[in-house]
Enzyme design. Structure first.
Site, PDB file in Angstrom:
ATOM      1  N   TYR A   1      -7.417 -21.517  37.295  1.00 57.11           N
ATOM      2  CA  TYR A   1      -8.821 -21.891  37.505  1.00 57.11           C
ATOM      3  C   TYR A   1      -9.407 -22.630  36.305  1.00 57.11           C
ATOM      4  O   TYR A   1      -9.094 -22.328  35.162  1.00 57.11           O
ATOM      5  CB  TYR A   1      -9.673 -20.629  37.710  1.00 57.11           C
ATOM      6  CG  TYR A   1      -9.575 -20.041  39.099  1.00 57.11           C
ATOM      7  CD1 TYR A   1      -9.985 -20.761  40.216  1.00 57.11           C
ATOM      8  CD2 TYR A   1      -9.097 -18.750  39.274  1.00 57.11           C
ATOM      9  CE1 TYR A   1      -9.900 -20.196  41.484  1.00 57.11           C
ATOM     10  CE2 TYR A   1      -9.024 -18.176  40.535  1.00 57.11           C
ATOM     11  CZ  TYR A   1      -9.425 -18.911  41.638  1.00 57.11           C
ATOM     12  OH  TYR A   1      -9.348 -18.350  42.881  1.00 57.11           O
TER      13      TYR A   1
ATOM     14  N   ARG B   1     -25.779  12.697  23.397  1.00 58.83           N
ATOM     15  CA  ARG B   1     -25.468  12.243  24.751  1.00 58.83           C
ATOM     16  C   ARG B   1     -25.986  13.356  25.658  1.00 58.83           C
ATOM     17  O   ARG B   1     -27.174  13.471  25.841  1.00 58.83           O
ATOM     18  CB  ARG B   1     -23.948  12.032  24.855  1.00 58.83           C
ATOM     19  CG  ARG B   1     -23.469  11.279  26.042  1.00 58.83           C
ATOM     20  CD  ARG B   1     -22.005  10.880  25.902  1.00 58.83           C
ATOM     21  NE  ARG B   1     -21.076  12.012  25.883  1.00 58.83           N
ATOM     22  CZ  ARG B   1     -19.752  11.893  25.846  1.00 58.83           C
ATOM     23  NH1 ARG B   1     -19.193  10.696  25.804  1.00 58.83           N
ATOM     24  NH2 ARG B   1     -18.983  12.944  25.858  1.00 58.83           N
TER      25      ARG B   1
ATOM     26  N   LYS C   1     -10.189  14.028  33.746  1.00 60.03           N
ATOM     27  CA  LYS C   1     -11.239  13.184  34.316  1.00 60.03           C
ATOM     28  C   LYS C   1     -10.715  11.767  34.489  1.00 60.03           C
ATOM     29  O   LYS C   1      -9.682  11.415  33.911  1.00 60.03           O
ATOM     30  CB  LYS C   1     -12.446  13.177  33.368  1.00 60.03           C
ATOM     31  CG  LYS C   1     -12.092  12.663  31.966  1.00 60.03           C
ATOM     32  CD  LYS C   1     -13.187  12.885  30.956  1.00 60.03           C
ATOM     33  CE  LYS C   1     -12.733  12.379  29.596  1.00 60.03           C
ATOM     34  NZ  LYS C   1     -13.614  12.810  28.517  1.00 60.03           N
TER      35      LYS C   1
HETATM   36  C1  LIG Z   1     -12.986  13.097  27.387  1.00 64.91           C
HETATM   37  C2  LIG Z   1     -13.417  14.195  26.561  1.00 64.91           C
HETATM   38  C3  LIG Z   1     -12.534  14.817  25.652  1.00 64.91           C
HETATM   39  C4  LIG Z   1     -11.139  14.325  25.376  1.00 64.91           C
HETATM   40  O1  LIG Z   1     -11.178  13.322  24.397  1.00 64.91           O
HETATM   41  P1  LIG Z   1      -9.864  12.566  23.891  1.00 64.91           P
HETATM   42  O2  LIG Z   1     -10.334  11.705  22.811  1.00 64.91           O
HETATM   43  O3  LIG Z   1      -9.365  11.814  25.050  1.00 64.91           O
HETATM   44  O4  LIG Z   1      -8.942  13.624  23.460  1.00 64.91           O
HETATM   45  C5  LIG Z   1     -12.962  15.944  24.999  1.00 64.91           C
HETATM   46  N1  LIG Z   1     -14.215  16.411  25.189  1.00 64.91           N
HETATM   47  C6  LIG Z   1     -15.101  15.835  26.019  1.00 64.91           C
HETATM   48  C7  LIG Z   1     -16.453  16.415  26.175  1.00 64.91           C
HETATM   49  C8  LIG Z   1     -14.733  14.701  26.722  1.00 64.91           C
HETATM   50  O5  LIG Z   1     -15.602  14.127  27.547  1.00 64.91           O
END
Ligand SMILES: *Cc1c(COP(=O)(O)O)cnc(C)c1O
Length: 835
Positions: A728, A600, A495
């Site tokens: 700035y 969540r 993602k």
């Molecule tokens: C992003 C995510 C992960 C991965 O987590 P990391 O800490 O980056 O290993 C695992 N499960 C879900 C549901 C996530 O959204």
């Protein structure tokens, strides 16, 4: 049928099923053999069916791996041949050793802790006029790499140079039998603690086994351990051996070197050069590597200082880089700077197959130099390789490839020089392709790369694909510890543009390494992966109802986290079913998210009865996996809560199993969880940040390799007086006269504004330099008073020298934010150096 023996004179040996491209040509089919190896975490036998489909007909298989079901399966491949052995690896090694025995040529065997590859490549450059050399490609020096390297030896070679690397005791013996060096080089011995050996002495002794039949050994007596063990061990086993020793510190040795600036004075037996040699590289490691090369050359024949100098002048740095970057007209460039010979070409084509994201493939290749093969034979092979790798268009540059155009498909194009190509080629016609650019050095293909590259501003995020692979293997190893008969699967989170690293290319690599699942946040991320040729199963974590059609069309699997969504998805599928009435289709795969405490997304435990009631009424919906997420996997203070989440999750999955009549794949752990809660790994884990090189618990960081390096350039440097201000709002007031450099990176690139005013530092030619004043949208000013730097120089914003964790700490955030914050306008370049 299984015991049928066959002649193993085949020219192509495969041990990795992924190296065989989709349609092996006829020559491949008859000329290839696949060695199925059953490893700790990987079983080559699982891919025999796949390879059979691709045209491979000869297989070496291991007795113990042949279960009755497997034997049954193999019988179905009636026209294939199988040789049943105890160990495919040992068979491969024995065949390579037999192959080696056919050649009576000098063979140089190199081992040691560092420098093996450079010494090998440099020797090949230095001796190219005198010998036709077969050598290990890149750093192929393992139990598997060595036999594959030695197997390349053909009649036309007049010298072999092979490296041998070992990680455990007892490994060198096999490599010795395969390489059988006539001349040995022991580069050096490192102090690093080596897990596979009890003591350093044992490590030296094991490495020395490579030389037990050699007639000469080259080493540096400045390494007292090596000197001592050589005297103790080798002199006894091999009394006729010549010891060709050298020293840079005046220790007892045949050759004495003395460095002054870039000049090397070399004295020794038969050598009394009046002039010192000028070395092209003068850092200590290079000098040591060059000494090995020079002493080796002197052991082969006599040389004048002028001759040696002219050879030295030709030496080039050894680059094994393959880069993947964006090109013009929606092309993607694969830029290979590794030596241009047949093996190098095969490695590059393999990379094109593995990493290319466009369906059309183009190869731009120069004359292939120094192969020692007759040119017709050589280019016939090149032509075959192009067809076997489904190269849609071939462009040959150079007089030799041009006069052999008959071996290539009709749509190929030829140019006698790089200049002619640049002047005449119609660049606008090159579109939507993966383009491999590979040229021997004299052809200056960097000019072609420059022409084809999409130009963006000077900030680049480099992604090290070898590091990604290393990190993936690290987590794979962790989850496979204590694995029972069923292996824990791995889902990788790609993602947010693969945590900023570039989704398509990262996913391509993960597909090559056969991870089980990918996950993205939104449907369009999944679509983009599909459009780039990724066909792994993909879970979409936040699928909006508007995207349902897209999900179906692209075979993306939704995460269902609420009753509302479940119903909407159900209704949508019912409508679909009506539309396509009559067509039987597979059940639709969904993923159920359980809220065990994050609060969540996800179903609460008490809602599950409604979920199962719904699912029982919709047998066309199949729950592929069920999962939950730990809220504090990285932190010991939340251990009791993590345990509670795990227990809740187990209750939920047991309930689902009872109600649904099947148990979906269960997964709970993220990267930190994999490290801290191996007992909770269940059927699958979800790897995220760890893959990208950040170890979330902070305890195992040294086991991972840095994946991303964000670098930019110095646009301008000026001296600013004390009391003046920079940037700035006059925030950066100088308390000293300072040299101020302006960098081509700002907060719009993802360089966080909170890093301004000295909070952040960047790495400039070995010096850490603080930011000065506020960070601007596209620029940042730094104080380079303490650094030696010129305009145009490269600056590292984060990377191996400057960890992301450190940047995050300085501004009170987490590495995730820094990684995903690198803007998409920053060009990503993917590279690989290893095998
Ligand atoms: C992003 C995510 C992960 C991965 O987590 P990391 O800490 O980056 O290993 C695992 N499960 C879900 C549901 C996530 O959204």
């Amino acid at each position: 049928m299984l015991t049928k023996e066959f002649q193993l004179t085949n020219r192509h040996w495969f041990t990795d099923s992924r190296q065989v491209t989709s349609h092996a040509s006829d020559t491949l089919a008859t000329d290839a053999v696949f060695f199925a190896i059953q490893g700790e975490h990987h079983d080559g036998h699982a891919f025999i069916g796949d390879l059979y489909q691709k045209g491979i007909r000869q297989f070496v298989v291991e007795r113990l791996a042949l279960t009755p079901e497997r034997r049954e399966e193999l019988l179905a491949y009636a026209d294939a041949q199988f040789m049943e052995v105890d160990s495919s690896l040992q068979t491969l090694q024995a065949l390579a050793a037999d192959h080696r025995r056919q050649f009576r040529i000098p063979v140089i065997g190199i081992t040691g802790s560092n420098g093996k590859t450079i010494v090998k490549e440099w020797l090949a450059q230095l001796l190219a006029d005198d010998y036709v050399i077969a050598r290990s490609p890149k750093s192929y020096n393992s139990q598997l790499g060595v036999p594959l390297s030695v197997h390349q030896l053909t009649e036309s070679h007049t010298m072999g140079i092979f490296e041998a690397g070992i990680s455990k005791a007892q490994e060198m013996q096999a490599l010795e039998a395969i390489i059988r060096p006539t001349i040995g080089i022991f580069t050096n011995i490192g102090t690093a603690h080596d897990e596979g050996f009890r003591t350093r002495k044992q490590k030296v002794a094991e490495k020395l086994r490579l030389f037990i039949h050699a007639s000469a050994l080259i080493y540096c007596t400045d390494y007292a351990d090596i000197d001592e063990e050589v005297n103790m061990l080798l002199k006894a086993v091999n009394p006729d051996m010549r010891f060709i020793t050298w020293s840079l510190t005046g220790r007892n040795a045949l050759y004495q070197g003395h460095m002054q600036g870039d000049q090397l004075s070399l004295t020794g037996r038969n050598v009394a050069f009046e002039q010192p040699l000028i070395l092209p590289f003068t850092d200590p490691a290079s000098v040591e590597n060059l000494m090995h090369c020079l002493v080796t050359m002197l052991s082969l024949r006599t040389w004048t200082a002028a001759e040696l100098q002219s050879r030295l002048n030709r030496l080039r740095p050894v680059s094994m880089r393959l880069e993947q970057k964006e090109g013009i007209n929606n092309c993607e460039l694969i830029d290979d700077s590794y030596n241009n010979d047949m093996v190098g070409l095969q490695l590059a084509l393999r990379f094109l197959n593995q990493q290319g994201t466009r369906s059309r493939r183009v190869v731009i290749l120069s004359d292939v130099l120094q192969t020692g093969q007759p040119e017709a034979e050589l280019y016939e092979q090149v032509g075959t390789l192009m067809r076997a790798n489904e190269v849609g268009q071939f462009i040959g540059i150079g007089p030799v490839v041009s006069r052999n155009k008959s071996f290539f498909r009709d749509n190929s194009q030829f140019f006698t020089t790089t200049e002619a190509f640049l002047a005449q080629f119609s660049f606008s016609e090159l579109r939507d392709s993966s383009v491999l650019v590979k040229g021997a050095r004299p052809f200056s293909f960097e000019r072609i790369v420059h022409r084809l590259e999409r130009k963006v501003h000077g900030t680049v995020l480099e992604i090290n694909l070898d590091a990604l692979t290393h990190n993936l293997n690290y987590y794979r190893e962790r989850i496979s510890r204590n694995d029972g008969p069923s292996e824990t699967k791995i889902m990788v989170m790609v993602k947010a543009f693969a945590y900023g690293s570039g989704s398509a290319e990262v996913a391509q690599l993960l597909q090559f390494h056969r991870v089980d699942y990918l996950a993205v946040a939104y449907a369009d991320e999944g679509v983009s992966l599909r459009q780039n040729g990724v066909d792994l199963p993909i879970m979409v974590m936040n699928p909006a109802p508007e995207t349902f059609t897209t999900l179906l069309e692209y075979k993306l699997e939704p995460e269902i986290y609420s009753l509302r969504m479940l119903r909407e998805w159900g209704d949508f599928l019912a409508d679909e079913a009506q539309r396509t009435a009559g067509n039987e289709s597979d059940p639709y795969l969904i993923h159920l998210k359980i809220d065990t405490g994050m609060h969540r997304l996800g179903f609460l435990e008490r809602e599950l009865t409604i979920v199962t009631d719904f699912l029982k009424r919709h047998p066309d919906l199949h729950v592929a996996t069920v999962f939950s997420h730990l809220v504090g996997a990285d932190d010991a203070q939340f251990n009791p809560f993590s345990r509670q989440q795990y227990e809740t999750f187990l209750r939920c999955t047991t309930f689902l199993e009872t109600e649904l009549g099947y148990l979906p794949t269960r997964h709970l752990l993220n990267s930190a969880g994999i490290v801290r809660f191996p007992d909770y790994k269940l059927d699958m884990v979800r790897l995220g940040i760890g893959l990208y090189g950040v170890e979330a618990t902070g305890t195992e960081q040294s086991a991972l390799q840095t994946v991303g390096t964000l670098r930019t350039v110095c646009s301008q440097i000026k001296t600013v007086e004390a009391g003046e201000s920079v940037g700035y709002s006059r925030r950066g007031v100088l308390d000293h006269e300072a040299r101020i450099a302006t960098l081509a990176i700002g907060y719009a690139d993802g360089y966080d504004r909170r890093l301004g005013n000295g909070v952040g530092e960047v790495w400039v030619n070995g010096t850490c330099c603080p930011t000065v004043g506020n960070i601007c949208m596209d620029m940042t000013m730094i104080d380079v008073t303490a650094a030696s730097v010129s305009e145009g120089d490269e600056v590292i914003v984060f990377g191996p020298e400057l960890p992301i964790t450190d940047l995050a700490r300085r501004i009170g955030t987490i590495p995730y934010e820094i990684l995903t914050g690198v803007s998409e306008r920053v060009k990503r370049v993917f590279f690989k150096e290893g095998n």
